[in-house]
Design a protein around this motif. Structure first.
Motif, short mmCIF file in Angstrom:
data_model
loop_
_atom_site.label_atom_id
_atom_site.label_comp_id
_atom_site.label_asym_id
_atom_site.label_seq_id
_atom_site.Cartn_x
_atom_site.Cartn_y
_atom_site.Cartn_z
N TRP A 80 0.83 -1.21 0.00
CA TRP A 80 0.00 0.00 0.00
C TRP A 80 0.87 1.26 0.00
N MET A 81 1.93 1.24 0.82
CA MET A 81 2.81 2.40 0.92
C MET A 81 3.44 2.73 -0.44
N ALA A 82 3.93 1.74 -1.12
CA ALA A 82 4.54 1.97 -2.44
C ALA A 82 3.53 2.58 -3.41
N ARG A 83 2.30 2.08 -3.37
CA ARG A 83 1.26 2.60 -4.28
C ARG A 83 0.83 4.01 -3.89
N LYS A 84 0.81 4.31 -2.60
CA LYS A 84 0.48 5.66 -2.14
C LYS A 84 1.60 6.63 -2.54
N PHE A 85 2.86 6.19 -2.38
CA PHE A 85 3.99 7.03 -2.77
C PHE A 85 3.93 7.37 -4.26
N ARG A 86 3.51 6.40 -5.08
CA ARG A 86 3.40 6.67 -6.53
C ARG A 86 2.32 7.70 -6.81
N VAL A 137 -5.56 13.02 -3.83
CA VAL A 137 -5.81 12.31 -5.09
C VAL A 137 -7.05 11.44 -4.96
N ALA A 138 -7.16 10.71 -3.85
CA ALA A 138 -8.31 9.82 -3.63
C ALA A 138 -9.61 10.62 -3.57
N CYS A 139 -9.60 11.71 -2.84
CA CYS A 139 -10.81 12.53 -2.71
C CYS A 139 -11.21 13.13 -4.05
N GLU A 140 -10.23 13.63 -4.80
CA GLU A 140 -10.55 14.21 -6.11
C GLU A 140 -11.11 13.14 -7.05
N ALA A 141 -10.52 11.96 -7.03
CA ALA A 141 -11.00 10.88 -7.91
C ALA A 141 -12.45 10.54 -7.61
N ARG A 142 -12.85 10.67 -6.36
CA ARG A 142 -14.22 10.34 -5.98
C ARG A 142 -15.23 11.41 -6.41
N ALA A 154 -2.39 3.69 -5.52
CA ALA A 154 -3.50 3.52 -4.58
C ALA A 154 -4.27 4.82 -4.41
N LEU A 155 -5.57 4.72 -4.50
CA LEU A 155 -6.44 5.85 -4.18
C LEU A 155 -6.81 5.72 -2.71
N ALA A 156 -5.86 6.06 -1.86
CA ALA A 156 -6.04 5.95 -0.41
C ALA A 156 -5.11 6.93 0.28
N GLY A 157 -5.57 7.47 1.37
CA GLY A 157 -4.76 8.42 2.11
C GLY A 157 -3.62 7.77 2.84
N GLY A 158 -2.62 8.57 3.16
CA GLY A 158 -1.51 8.08 3.96
C GLY A 158 -0.14 8.52 3.51
N ALA A 159 0.00 9.00 2.28
CA ALA A 159 1.29 9.49 1.80
C ALA A 159 1.18 10.99 1.55
N LEU A 183 -3.94 2.17 9.27
CA LEU A 183 -5.15 2.72 9.87
C LEU A 183 -6.17 2.95 8.75
N SER A 184 -7.26 3.64 9.04
CA SER A 184 -8.16 4.04 7.97
C SER A 184 -7.40 5.03 7.09
N GLU A 185 -7.81 5.18 5.85
CA GLU A 185 -7.07 6.06 4.95
C GLU A 185 -7.00 7.49 5.45
N TYR A 186 -8.08 7.99 6.05
CA TYR A 186 -8.04 9.35 6.58
C TYR A 186 -7.10 9.43 7.79
N ASP A 187 -7.16 8.43 8.67
CA ASP A 187 -6.29 8.43 9.84
C ASP A 187 -4.82 8.29 9.46
N ASP A 188 -4.52 7.50 8.43
CA ASP A 188 -3.15 7.44 7.91
C ASP A 188 -2.69 8.83 7.47
N HIS A 189 -3.56 9.51 6.71
CA HIS A 189 -3.24 10.86 6.22
C HIS A 189 -3.02 11.81 7.39
N ARG A 190 -3.96 11.81 8.32
CA ARG A 190 -3.89 12.73 9.46
C ARG A 190 -2.63 12.49 10.28
N PHE A 191 -2.28 11.21 10.51
CA PHE A 191 -1.09 10.88 11.29
C PHE A 191 0.15 11.47 10.60
N ALA A 192 0.27 11.27 9.29
CA ALA A 192 1.44 11.78 8.55
C ALA A 192 1.51 13.30 8.58
N VAL A 193 0.39 13.96 8.30
CA VAL A 193 0.37 15.43 8.30
C VAL A 193 0.72 15.98 9.67
#
Length: 156
Positions: A70-76, A88-93, A111-116, A134-144
């Motif tokens: 998942w991390m590799a796909r999020k980094f891409r 990216v995930a939110c815009e795609a939706r 990956a269309l998922a938060g975290g990177a 975590l959930s995609e939003y929580d992954d994003h929030r943790f990183a930010v």
């Protein structure tokens, strides 16, 4: 709803730029993220990349090899779009077209998922900071939140 989340995700990235960022800072940021995750018993993988090179990686208890995928796909997603994978995930939706078909991408690659989250120096994208588990939003929030706290703690 997704349009606003996309805008919020882009706003999250404001002010996360660094005047410089090197391997030593990657280690310090990654280590601080690990400490926070361990204290909260989070089953995550944490990584920092400079371009294609992983300069920090930690897989905590409860994480799995799939988190690395998942991390590799999020980094891409970050590298392709110069914004967070959550943005990216939110815009795609919000779009009527299928992201993968319209963009010519494969689900195995992006990956269309938060975290990177983009890692920028003086406005230029140099890599990404990521969390998976975590959930995609929580992954994003943790990183930010981790980048923001680290940025506030270091001297320019």
């Amino acid at each position: 709803m997704w349009k606003q989340r996309h805008l919020d995700a882009l706003a999250d990235e404001e002010g996360l730029d660094f005047p410089f960022f090197d391997h030593a800072r990657a280690w310090k940021l990654g280590s601080a993220m690990v400490s926070t995750a361990v204290d909260a018993a989070l089953p995550v993988t944490i990584a920092i990349a400079f371009g294609e090179q992983r300069v920090f990686h930690a897989a905590l208890a409860g994480s799995a090899a799939t988190n690395d995928d998942w991390m590799a796909r999020k980094f891409r997603a970050v590298a392709k779009h110069n914004c967070s994978s959550w943005a990216v995930a939110c815009e795609a939706r919000t779009e009527p077209e299928d992201y993968y078909i319209y963009g010519g991408y494969r689900t195995e690659d992006i990956a269309l998922a938060g975290g990177a989250v983009p890692l920028r120096v003086c406005g230029s994208l140099i890599g990404a900071v990521g969390v998976s588990g975590l959930s995609e939003y929580d992954d994003h929030r943790f990183a930010v939140d981790a980048i923001r706290a680290f940025r506030a703690s270091v001297t320019p």
